[in-house]
Design an enzyme around this catalytic site. Structure first.
Site, PDB file in Angstrom:
ATOM      1  N   HIS A  88       0.829  -1.218   0.000  1.00 12.61           N
ATOM      2  CA  HIS A  88       0.000   0.000   0.000  1.00 12.61           C
ATOM      3  C   HIS A  88       0.860   1.265   0.000  1.00 12.61           C
ATOM      4  CE1 HIS A  88      -3.782  -2.210   0.713  1.00 12.61           C
ATOM      5  NE2 HIS A  88      -3.065  -2.964   1.516  1.00 12.61           N
ATOM      6  N   ASN A 161     -10.102  -3.254   1.766  1.00 11.52           N
ATOM      7  CA  ASN A 161      -9.694  -3.287   0.363  1.00 11.52           C
ATOM      8  C   ASN A 161     -10.913  -3.107  -0.524  1.00 11.52           C
ATOM      9  OD1 ASN A 161      -6.951  -3.836   0.916  1.00 11.52           O
ATOM     10  ND2 ASN A 161      -7.347  -6.040   1.047  1.00 11.52           N
ATOM     11  N   HIS A 352      -4.523   0.935  11.683  1.00 12.99           N
ATOM     12  CA  HIS A 352      -4.299  -0.294  12.440  1.00 12.99           C
ATOM     13  C   HIS A 352      -5.662  -0.923  12.725  1.00 12.99           C
ATOM     14  CE1 HIS A 352      -2.979  -3.246  15.186  1.00 12.99           C
ATOM     15  NE2 HIS A 352      -2.899  -2.538  16.291  1.00 12.99           N
TER      16      HIS A 352
END
Length: 739
Positions: A88, A161, A352
């Site tokens: 990413h 995603n 996170h």
């Protein structure tokens, strides 16, 4: 007293400020600096007299070590970059807000999901997974869709995603996956591509990748825009309400503009024409006020129904078909502001999946469990400090009180004599919060078992959902998957890897798929379908169905997985339309179409050989937006060519115009032409199109024409064609698109 040039650094009092989408800006205002009207200073605030010349021994002598200003400036430059993300790395971000439609109190006590009148500020980062920061936007890849909610109770990160499943089931395989899909270790080739031996060697030996491979090979890997791209939370999380009742939850982001993709040829050309295509599109849309909007939807499963499916809810390579558990709309996210500084915000934002708030918890998904460690470890490596949460873009909007120590990048100035707990010197503060005080409580569940290295038997089915995805695609989408495999596996040099992919992976999904792929990559087709290796999809799902539309439904295919079969009328807002003209064009025909498209929210660009003002047949002028050399058909959703005898005659001699038209037709895009411009289309490579020469509008395979009459009627028909997006019947063989 001289007026201070710099802003006060004391954080503003936000206690009386209502919580809304502006809260994050208010909270961080003391970090922002405007240079307008100010003197340049050193990092210590000392005003500078000369930043053009180093301190030297004489006007041609060596630079002196005592030039502390030079050293400060160069040291800062040398250390401006932080290590890029392992995956990413290439990203684009935007600020916005999230607002729920209704209270979700029945399912979760998360406060930001309770009040429809409360807007929670968010920051979203879109990204490509495999390539480096310098790679192109439009490569075939998974796209990251990570959202940071700055809630009243702390930050919640929804890290997802644009594809619902994942490649692997257990995080211990993540290093192998990343190493295999990254460029070859000996020559660092290819960049931002999976089309090489190591990845497909890995995939052919790991059957659990089969389902995700179908998604990556589909058109979802080539989004038309971040604004037209779905997002998924991938993992199964838990929601817990105030009564302590738990629900499994799957997250979905649905773009209000609909889900649309590029075709592979467009993606390849855009990588050369404009490698920043997706990030530029996002930035410009927000600058123009065309704010991207997404609905947050969830699939909720009562904790007691966890084992009523024929797959494991904790398996990240699986989805819950919407036919079994329909989506429930939760609220809407609007992205309405671009970052002020790419590095400070988009590059430094740290996500996170373990950043959750009360009412949201993790599950025993073995891939998620690994990410809970990996993401924190990655951020510490990138920032060389555990204080990354104190960087402005990562800082919560609510107060932060703890006894975390010093370290690099420490920005908070903690006052007092106490930095431990328990303590009596500070009356035990900061203290722990009870559940009634909204203290975070992990949902209790029984855990029992031996310490082993073994997957659950419920994780052993690797092909049924890959088959479900293939079955759910329209004919043209299946064709694109086959072509993607021809390209990807066609780049693999080792024949044994190509053969293994066909025999051991693709044939387990579909014998038809395996046979079609084998023909294109020079390997033997399997003798027949593998019987018994895939779960029988005709088996009744009765007693396994949760919230099914019809109890006992047989899930053989899921239209919701198909972009084509699941298309909805989303209009043409923000669509880009190229208008091809030359001197002598018909001004009224141009304006009739421009006005209608503008009313529908589309954007038009005048394209001609050269920039500048261009005269129409009656002497009126119009400014050219793009020249042939600076643009291409791949940058537009549709094209229009007005009449005008002189204009059309000139364009007949221009190869760029002919290529523009033929390429748009090849890519199945809507095309419209008026009056004499129809002759241009007749000269092009539009096989099978029925051109109109009467006074009524004619539409044939997405080509809209009108020889004379009411030009606004042409525009109306053209709008309908643009809303359809593509006309796949033009592709070779006129592939039938399923209803």
């Amino acid at each position: 007293m001289e007026k201070k040039d710099k802003k006060q650094v004391t954080p503003p009092d936000t206690s009386s400020i209502p919580f809304n989408e502006n809260t994050k800006d208010i909270q961080l205002e003391h970090f922002r600096e405007e240079g307008a009207g100010q003197f340049m200073t050193s990092d210590q605030g000392v005003r500078l007299n000369d930043v053009d010349n180093s301190l030297t021994a004489g006007d041609r002598g060596p630079t002196l070590m005592e030039d502390f200003l030079f050293r400060e400036r160069m040291t800062h430059l040398d250390h401006e970059s932080i290590p890029e993300r392992v995956v990413h790395a290439r990203g684009s971000g935007a600020h916005g807000y999230f607002q729920p439609y209704e209270s979700m109190a029945e399912f979760t006590k998360a406060k930001f999901l309770q009040d429809p009148n409360v807007r929670t500020p968010v920051f979203v980062r879109f990204s490509t997974v495999v390539g480096s920061r310098g790679s192109a936007d439009t490569v075939r890849d998974v796209r990251g869709f990570a959202t940071k909610f700055y809630t009243e109770d702390g930050n919640f990160d929804l890290v997802g995603n644009n594809m619902a499943p994942f490649f692997i089931q257990d995080g211990i395989k993540f290093p192998d996956l990343v190493h295999a899909i990254k460029p070859m270790p000996d020559n660092e080739i290819p960049q931002a591509s999976a089309a090489h031996d190591t990845f497909w060697d890995f995939a052919s030996l790991m059957p659990e990748t089969a389902h995700m491979l179908m998604w990556v090979l589909s058109d979802r890997a080539l989004p038309r825009s971040f604004r037209m791209m779905e997002g998924f939370g991938v993992h199964t999380f838990k929601w817990i309400n105030k009564a302590g009742k738990a629900f499994f939850v799957k997250y979905h982001w649905r773009p209000l503009l609909g889900v649309h993709s590029l075709v592979f040829d467009e993606a390849l050309k855009l990588a050369g024409k404009d490698p920043d295509w997706l990030r530029r599109d996002l930035w410009e849309a927000i600058e123009m006020g065309n704010y991207p909007e997404y609905e947050l939807c969830v699939q909720l499963v009562d904790e007691k129904d966890e084992h009523k499916f024929d797959f494991d809810l904790l398996d990240a390579t699986k989805i819950i078909p919407e036919e079994l558990v329909p989506l429930r709309k939760v609220g809407k996210m609007v992205l309405n502001r671009n970052p002020d500084n790419f590095f400070a915000e988009t590059e430094q934002v740290a996500f996170h999946p373990g950043h959750v708030v009360a009412g949201i918890d993790v599950t025993n998904d073995p891939l998620l469990q690994a990410r809970l460690f990996s993401y924190l470890d990655t951020q510490i490596n990138r920032f060389n400090s555990s204080n990354f949460n104190e960087v402005p873009i990562n800082r919560p909007v609510c107060p932060v009180h703890n006894f975390n120590g010093a370290g690099f990048m420490k920005q908070t100035i903690n006052k007092g004599k106490v930095n431990y707990f328990p303590n009596s010197i500070n009356n035990g503060h900061p203290k722990m919060a009870s559940e009634e005080e909204n203290g975070y409580i992990h949902h209790q569940e029984k855990v029992d078992g031996h310490k082993i290295r073994k997957r659950s038997k419920s994780f052993e089915d690797h092909f049924s959902q890959a088959k479900l995805f293939w079955n759910s695609m329209s004919k043209v989408e299946q064709k694109h998957i086959v072509e993607a495999l021809h390209f990807e596996l066609g780049k693999v040099e080792r024949k044994e890897i190509r053969q293994r992919m066909v025999n051991d992976i693709l044939n387990n999904i579909s014998h038809e798929l395996a046979t079609l792929v084998a023909k294109g990559i020079g390997v033997s087709a399997p003798d027949g379908a593998i019987m018994g290796s895939v779960k029988d999809l005709t088996e009744s799902t009765k007693d396994k169905v949760v919230n099914a539309v019809t109890p006992g439904t047989t899930i053989q295919d899921s239209p919701a997985l198909s972009q084509e079969r699941n298309k909805k009328p989303n209009g043409i807002k923000t669509r880009q339309v190229a208008i091809l003209i030359d001197e002598g064009y018909d001004y009224d025909q141009v304006m009739a179409l421009k006005d209608v498209l503008k009313q529908q929210g589309a954007q038009t660009k005048i394209v001609s050989m050269f920039l500048g003002m261009l005269k129409s047949a009656d002497g009126r002028e119009m400014e050219v937006d793009k020249s042939h050399i600076t643009t291409a058909s791949v940058m537009y959703d549709a094209i229009y060519i007005p009449g005008g005898e002189k204009s059309v005659k000139a364009m007949k001699e221009q190869g760029d115009v002919k290529h523009f038209i033929n390429e748009a037709f090849k890519h199945a895009k809507p095309i419209a032409a008026a009056a004499e411009a129809i002759e241009l289309l007749e000269m092009s490579e539009m096989k099978g199109v029925d051109f109109s020469k009467d006074e009524s509008v004619k539409e044939s395979m997405g080509v809209v024409t009108l020889s004379k009459g009411d030009w606004s009627s042409l525009a109306t028909e053209f709008v309908a064609a643009i809303a359809q997006h593509r006309f796949w019947e033009r592709e070779a063989g006129k592939a039938e698109v399923a209803a």
